[in-house]
Design a protein around this motif. Structure first.
Motif, PDB file in Angstrom:
ATOM      1  N   GLU A  39      -9.249  -0.598  -1.158  1.00  0.00           N
ATOM      2  CA  GLU A  39      -8.903  -1.793  -0.404  1.00  0.00           C
ATOM      3  C   GLU A  39      -7.434  -1.643   0.016  1.00  0.00           C
ATOM      4  OE1 GLU A  39     -10.969  -4.182   0.514  1.00  0.00           O
ATOM      5  OE2 GLU A  39     -12.622  -3.172  -0.518  1.00  0.00           O
ATOM      6  N   PRO A  40      -7.073  -2.086   1.225  1.00  0.00           N
ATOM      7  CA  PRO A  40      -5.714  -1.875   1.745  1.00  0.00           C
ATOM      8  C   PRO A  40      -4.589  -2.364   0.830  1.00  0.00           C
ATOM      9  CG  PRO A  40      -7.138  -2.695   3.482  1.00  0.00           C
ATOM     10  CD  PRO A  40      -7.936  -2.759   2.198  1.00  0.00           C
ATOM     11  N   GLU A  41      -4.827  -3.417   0.064  1.00  0.00           N
ATOM     12  CA  GLU A  41      -3.744  -3.934  -0.787  1.00  0.00           C
ATOM     13  C   GLU A  41      -3.352  -2.981  -1.916  1.00  0.00           C
ATOM     14  OE1 GLU A  41      -7.408  -6.315  -2.381  1.00  0.00           O
ATOM     15  OE2 GLU A  41      -6.763  -5.495  -0.463  1.00  0.00           O
ATOM     16  N   TYR A  42      -4.178  -1.945  -2.170  1.00  0.00           N
ATOM     17  CA  TYR A  42      -3.857  -0.990  -3.236  1.00  0.00           C
ATOM     18  C   TYR A  42      -3.091   0.230  -2.736  1.00  0.00           C
ATOM     19  CZ  TYR A  42      -6.946  -3.888  -5.972  1.00  0.00           C
ATOM     20  OH  TYR A  42      -7.515  -4.962  -6.609  1.00  0.00           O
ATOM     21  N   GLU A  43      -2.839   0.310  -1.428  1.00  0.00           N
ATOM     22  CA  GLU A  43      -2.126   1.462  -0.868  1.00  0.00           C
ATOM     23  C   GLU A  43      -0.778   1.718  -1.540  1.00  0.00           C
ATOM     24  OE1 GLU A  43      -0.371   3.133   3.353  1.00  0.00           O
ATOM     25  OE2 GLU A  43      -1.934   1.591   3.410  1.00  0.00           O
ATOM     26  N   PRO A  44       0.045   0.702  -1.851  1.00  0.00           N
ATOM     27  CA  PRO A  44       1.326   0.990  -2.510  1.00  0.00           C
ATOM     28  C   PRO A  44       1.154   1.700  -3.860  1.00  0.00           C
ATOM     29  CG  PRO A  44       1.343  -1.241  -1.636  1.00  0.00           C
ATOM     30  CD  PRO A  44      -0.073  -0.722  -1.501  1.00  0.00           C
ATOM     31  N   GLY A  45       0.031   1.517  -4.513  1.00  0.00           N
ATOM     32  CA  GLY A  45      -0.219   2.171  -5.792  1.00  0.00           C
ATOM     33  C   GLY A  45      -0.445   3.668  -5.682  1.00  0.00           C
ATOM     34  N   LEU A  46      -0.617   4.167  -4.472  1.00  0.00           N
ATOM     35  CA  LEU A  46      -0.844   5.599  -4.249  1.00  0.00           C
ATOM     36  C   LEU A  46       0.463   6.387  -4.131  1.00  0.00           C
ATOM     37  CD1 LEU A  46      -3.778   5.376  -1.676  1.00  0.00           C
ATOM     38  CD2 LEU A  46      -3.919   5.896  -4.130  1.00  0.00           C
ATOM     39  N   ASP A  47       1.588   5.703  -4.063  1.00  0.00           N
ATOM     40  CA  ASP A  47       2.880   6.364  -3.913  1.00  0.00           C
ATOM     41  C   ASP A  47       3.106   7.356  -5.054  1.00  0.00           C
ATOM     42  OD1 ASP A  47       5.414   6.905  -2.827  1.00  0.00           O
ATOM     43  OD2 ASP A  47       6.354   5.420  -4.130  1.00  0.00           O
ATOM     44  N   GLY A  48       3.356   8.618  -4.724  1.00  0.00           N
ATOM     45  CA  GLY A  48       3.603   9.660  -5.715  1.00  0.00           C
ATOM     46  C   GLY A  48       2.365  10.446  -6.103  1.00  0.00           C
ATOM     47  N   LEU A  49       1.187   9.948  -5.767  1.00  0.00           N
ATOM     48  CA  LEU A  49      -0.058  10.649  -6.143  1.00  0.00           C
ATOM     49  C   LEU A  49      -0.242  11.937  -5.348  1.00  0.00           C
ATOM     50  CD1 LEU A  49      -2.538  10.454  -8.005  1.00  0.00           C
ATOM     51  CD2 LEU A  49      -3.712   9.254  -6.145  1.00  0.00           C
ATOM     52  N   ASP A  50       0.366  12.014  -4.159  1.00  0.00           N
ATOM     53  CA  ASP A  50       0.179  13.186  -3.302  1.00  0.00           C
ATOM     54  C   ASP A  50       0.761  14.468  -3.901  1.00  0.00           C
ATOM     55  OD1 ASP A  50       2.789  12.353  -2.997  1.00  0.00           O
ATOM     56  OD2 ASP A  50       2.806  12.562  -0.819  1.00  0.00           O
ATOM     57  N   GLY A  51       1.541  14.384  -4.936  1.00  0.00           N
ATOM     58  CA  GLY A  51       2.084  15.568  -5.597  1.00  0.00           C
ATOM     59  C   GLY A  51       1.129  16.196  -6.601  1.00  0.00           C
ATOM     60  N   PHE A  52      -0.030  15.584  -6.816  1.00  0.00           N
ATOM     61  CA  PHE A  52      -1.008  16.095  -7.778  1.00  0.00           C
ATOM     62  C   PHE A  52      -2.146  16.804  -7.049  1.00  0.00           C
ATOM     63  CE2 PHE A  52       1.243  12.827 -10.019  1.00  0.00           C
ATOM     64  CZ  PHE A  52       1.336  13.302 -11.312  1.00  0.00           C
TER      65      PHE A  52
END
Length: 152
Positions: A39-52
């Motif tokens: 859901e769009p409201e959870y997008e901020p929670g993805l910050d930093g995940l792209d390094g995994f």
């Protein structure tokens, strides 16, 4: 104990429409590409995940009958074990934990590879896959390791 209720944060988009289509080989990733659509409201929670490189998905197995305490693993012919010693989807609380390769993140969508969940599966949570090295040194795989070479 009181019941516990969770609200899904998104859902899986995969090529698997029927449970019989989902690969079950514990030694090989499925190779199935798909998406985790949050859901769009959870997008901020993805910050930093792209390094995994990999992500653990916790999901609700919405099509599981959730009524067995014994299981017959498909790759261990003739073996019956308790459901808690398996990854069977048929369990008292039909919660899945699976690890997938993270290919890309676009907005609130994760593009992943190695899916073994049905299309439309509700997602409960995401976590980066980062095993503790000391645990890997002591890892024992029980009956699974004994049956990885069986054909099924």
């Amino acid at each position: 104990m009181e019941p516990i209720t969770y609200e899904p944060i998104g859902e899986i988009r995969s090529p698997f429409e029927d449970p019989s289509e989902v690969p079950v080989d514990p030694d090989e990733p499925s190779g199935a590409a798909g998406r985790v659509e949050l859901e769009p409201e959870y997008e901020p929670g993805l910050d930093g995940l792209d390094g995994f490189s990999h992500v653990t998905i916790l999901a609700h197995l919405h099509r599981s009958p959730a009524d067995a305490l014994r299981a017959h693993p498909p790759f261990a012919e003739g073996l019956e074990v308790g459901v808690f010693a398996t990854a069977s989807p048929n369990r008292p609380n039909p919660i899945a934990q699976t690890v997938v390769r993270l290919e890309a993140i676009e907005g609130s969508t994760l593009h992943v590879d190695g899916l073994d969940l049905l299309d439309g599966t509700p997602v409960l949570d995401l976590k980066p896959f980062a095993p503790k090295p000391s645990l890997l040194e002591e890892l024992e795989t029980g009956w699974i390791g004994e049956h990885l070479d069986q054909e099924y």
